[in-house]
Design an enzyme around this catalytic site. Structure first.
Site, PDB file in Angstrom:
ATOM      1  N   SER A  29       0.857  -1.189   0.000  1.00 51.76           N
ATOM      2  CA  SER A  29       0.000   0.000   0.000  1.00 51.76           C
ATOM      3  C   SER A  29       0.886   1.230   0.000  1.00 51.76           C
ATOM      4  O   SER A  29       2.020   1.206   0.510  1.00 51.76           O
ATOM      5  CB  SER A  29      -0.897   0.018   1.242  1.00 51.76           C
ATOM      6  OG  SER A  29      -1.504   1.282   1.415  1.00 51.76           O
ATOM      7  N   TYR A  87      -2.032  -0.854  10.108  1.00 50.69           N
ATOM      8  CA  TYR A  87      -2.186  -1.281   8.717  1.00 50.69           C
ATOM      9  C   TYR A  87      -0.891  -1.045   7.934  1.00 50.69           C
ATOM     10  O   TYR A  87      -0.424  -1.937   7.207  1.00 50.69           O
ATOM     11  CB  TYR A  87      -3.336  -0.508   8.085  1.00 50.69           C
ATOM     12  CG  TYR A  87      -3.535  -0.773   6.609  1.00 50.69           C
ATOM     13  CD1 TYR A  87      -4.291  -1.851   6.175  1.00 50.69           C
ATOM     14  CD2 TYR A  87      -2.981   0.085   5.649  1.00 50.69           C
ATOM     15  CE1 TYR A  87      -4.489  -2.079   4.817  1.00 50.69           C
ATOM     16  CE2 TYR A  87      -3.173  -0.142   4.295  1.00 50.69           C
ATOM     17  CZ  TYR A  87      -3.932  -1.225   3.889  1.00 50.69           C
ATOM     18  OH  TYR A  87      -4.115  -1.446   2.542  1.00 50.69           O
ATOM     19  N   TYR A 103      -7.945   8.975   5.036  1.00 59.10           N
ATOM     20  CA  TYR A 103      -6.575   9.271   4.616  1.00 59.10           C
ATOM     21  C   TYR A 103      -6.267  10.766   4.738  1.00 59.10           C
ATOM     22  O   TYR A 103      -5.108  11.167   4.692  1.00 59.10           O
ATOM     23  CB  TYR A 103      -6.337   8.792   3.184  1.00 59.10           C
ATOM     24  CG  TYR A 103      -6.055   7.313   3.102  1.00 59.10           C
ATOM     25  CD1 TYR A 103      -4.750   6.834   3.035  1.00 59.10           C
ATOM     26  CD2 TYR A 103      -7.089   6.384   3.106  1.00 59.10           C
ATOM     27  CE1 TYR A 103      -4.482   5.473   2.959  1.00 59.10           C
ATOM     28  CE2 TYR A 103      -6.831   5.021   3.033  1.00 59.10           C
ATOM     29  CZ  TYR A 103      -5.530   4.572   2.969  1.00 59.10           C
ATOM     30  OH  TYR A 103      -5.275   3.224   2.905  1.00 59.10           O
TER      31      TYR A 103
END
Length: 261
Positions: free
Chosen positions: A146, A159, A204
């Site tokens: 990611s 994450y 985000y």
């Protein structure tokens, strides 16, 4: 699709974990369109997986859905066995299964760590292990990282750490599996227009911006292309890394983030 790419995966077999939705479903469609037989791994949504398979077989592809929880290595091994039993071999693994997590440091519980790392890190490691055990020289493994692994995002530590582990896996497995003619790389997607993004895309943004700056406006100034990716655009990266066009590329993580800054 460019004509030169029309049959890059003819007579090849691809296993896609997380293949029932989002990026994984787009990867399954792209590889099948280029000639691969595909095994669509899914965890919970059987209807979605069978819908993917039905669409592919209607277009003349060979496709099969298998339920698998990649957090359980025994189930991942069974997935690979079923792929070989049905189609005779495995040439490509696209490891797309993953789970999201946002949370402040003080709110992260051991159970959160176990869940996120079980899928995003351990799940991908054992998917690679069990796929590689059944691959011949020329095999391709594409893991999923990611943009968060390389860019700080508020409350995204757990994450991001799980995805950073994936990039280290790709780097280190490249040396080990390269001796067997198997290439290992990873894709690091940025924001992509999927159902997962619909749930978390605004997270985000920095918390101070979420109530004042609409997401499209924020994307317009924090990405060179100014928009979310479409799943098919990310799938093109998996297809490249899985193809002979990337024969001399291994151990790397390819960012597909639209110039996120």
């Amino acid at each position: 699709m460019p004509a030169a790419h029309a049959r890059r995966f003819a007579d090849k077999v691809a296993v896609i974990t997380g293949g029932s939705r989002g990026i994984g479903a787009a990867v399954a469609a792209r590889l099948a369109a280029e000639g691969a037989a595909v095994v669509v791994g899914y965890r919970g949504n059987r209807e979605a997986a069978e819908s993917v398979v039905s669409a592919l077989t209607a277009d003349g592809a060979r496709a099969h859905a298998v339920r698998v929880d990649v957090a359980e290595p025994d189930q991942t091994e069974a997935l690979m066995e079923q792929a070989v039993d049905r189609f005779g071999r495995i040439d490509v693994l696209a490891s797309c299964a993953g789970v999201e997590h946002f949370g402040a440091l003080e709110d992260i519980a051991p159970a959160d760590f176990d869940r996120v790392f079980a899928v995003n890190a351990r799940g991908q490691l054992f998917a690679a292990q069990h796929a590689a055990a059944r691959m011949r020289p020329g095999g391709r493994i594409v893991l999923t990282s990611s943009v968060s692994a390389q860019r700080a995002v508020f409350h995204h530590t757990l994450y991001a750490a799980s995805k950073a582990a994936v990039e280290s896996m790709a780097l280190n497995l490249s040396a080990e599996l390269g001796a067997r003619g198997i290439a290992v790389n990873a894709i690091a997607p940025g924001g992509t227009d999927t159902d997962m993004a619909a749930d978390v895309a605004s997270l985000y943004q920095h918390p101070r911006l979420r109530d004042t700056t609409p997401l499209p406006e924020w994307l317009a100034v924090h990405g060179a292309l100014g928009r979310l990716a479409q799943p098919e655009e990310i799938a093109a990266g998996y297809a490249f890394l899985a193809s002979d066009d990337a024969a001399y590329l291994t151990g790397r993580t390819l960012p597909l983030d639209g110039g996120f800054f």
